[in-house]
Design an enzyme around this catalytic site. Structure first.
Site, PDB file in Angstrom:
ATOM      1  CE  LYS A  12      -4.503   1.008   0.394  1.00  0.00           C
ATOM      2  NZ  LYS A  12      -5.501   0.423  -0.513  1.00  0.00           N
ATOM      3  CB  THR A  57      -3.252  -3.054  -0.216  1.00  0.00           C
ATOM      4  OG1 THR A  57      -4.484  -2.770  -0.884  1.00  0.00           O
ATOM      5  CG2 THR A  57      -2.376  -3.945  -1.085  1.00  0.00           C
ATOM      6  CG  HIS A 247      21.067  26.465 -14.730  1.00  0.00           C
ATOM      7  ND1 HIS A 247      22.386  26.175 -14.504  1.00  0.00           N
ATOM      8  CD2 HIS A 247      20.523  25.360 -15.304  1.00  0.00           C
ATOM      9  CE1 HIS A 247      22.648  24.949 -14.948  1.00  0.00           C
ATOM     10  NE2 HIS A 247      21.530  24.430 -15.427  1.00  0.00           N
TER      11      HIS A 247
END
Length: 282
Positions: A12, A57, A247
């Site tokens: 899960k 799950t 950057h």
């Protein structure tokens, strides 16, 4: 040629849990995302549709919540160990349980030098991470780390001496902004450690190295950070770092009759340099 099941696992993911820890004079607020991954004897589920050994799950999700009140009162590493041991002890069909916890940072609000008892502010993009892998034989490995840590310094960074060809337009510089969104993961030598002060020490060392290091490239600073972690913390076995180069490009003010003395920049989101590295003890 016969076909057989190779590596497989299930679990899960992204069980979002919030926990209020109520002390006599203040509250703690913890917010985590827990992912469970189980490996074991699941061949019959795949080949025959036999679910006799498949822990649902949904049960895994409920376990995360049910154990939180008693056991999620300290570090995420400690709670991950509790969950891994629970699943291994209750399910003999498992060969391994892997628990990953990602924690969102919340801090108590502070007014006039005093922390408010129950009001909080978010910690931004930075998240703390822990991973525990426990085998049925009892072998346990603990990783810790962080991700989304925004770092920037306006001096102490340059980039010169690189190869140049017909497509190179980047000018060399000994004075540039160095900015990154750092992700770090380190493996501990033991599961029996005092994780909280150790984590804070490692994180502080990362920040100090970044700020003080005279950087000749992102790679140069990445190595310095990892080197410091290993030199200063015997409890760390290895460290991996991801440091994208965010950057900040000097803007051309010449058309406006001005000289840009390294003060005005264009902050770019993409594309960006992507630098990674893993350091281990020799």
């Amino acid at each position: 040629m016969p076909i057989k099941l190779a590596a497989n696992a299930y679990g899960k993911n992204a069980v979002n849990l919030s926990r209020v820890i109520r002390h006599a004079d203040h509250h703690e607020f913890r917010q985590v995302s827990v992912s469970v991954q189980l490996t074991g004897d699941f061949d019959a589920a795949h080949t025959l549709g036999d679910n006799a050994l498949i822990l649902p799950t949904d049960t895994q999700k409920n376990t995360v919540y049910a154990l939180a009140r008693e056991h999620f009162t300290g570090t995420i590493e400690a709670y991950a160990l509790v969950l891994a041991r629970h699943f291994i002890a209750r399910n003999p069909q498992l060969s391994q349980a892997r628990i990953e916890i990602l924690e969102h940072g919340w801090q108590r609000m502070n007014f006039d030098g005093k922390a408010h008892s129950h009001s909080f502010t978010g910690g931004g993009s930075e998240k703390r991470r822990a991973v525990v892998v426990l085998t049925a034989e009892g072998t346990c490995t603990v990783w810790a780390g962080l991700k989304g840590l925004l770092l920037l310094k306006t001096a102490g960074s340059g980039f010169v001496g690189y190869p140049k060809d017909e497509f190179t337009v980047l000018p060399e510089t000994t004075d540039r902004i160095l900015a990154t969104e750092c992700e770090a993961e380190w493996e501990y030598t033991s599961a029996d450690l005092d994780f909280e002060p150790l984590y804070q020490k490692i994180r502080t060392g990362l920040l100090r190295t970044f700020s003080e290091h005279q950087s000749l490239s992102v790679q140069h600073t990445l190595y310095a950070i990892g080197e410091n972690m290993l030199e200063e913390n015997a409890e760390v076995k290895e460290v991996s770092l991801v440091m994208p180069n965010k950057h900040h490009i000097p803007f051309n003010l010449t058309p406006f009759g001005q000289e840009n003395t390294n003060e005005v920049f264009v902050a770019t989101d993409a594309p960006f340099g992507y630098i990674t590295g893993t350091l281990v003890r020799g």
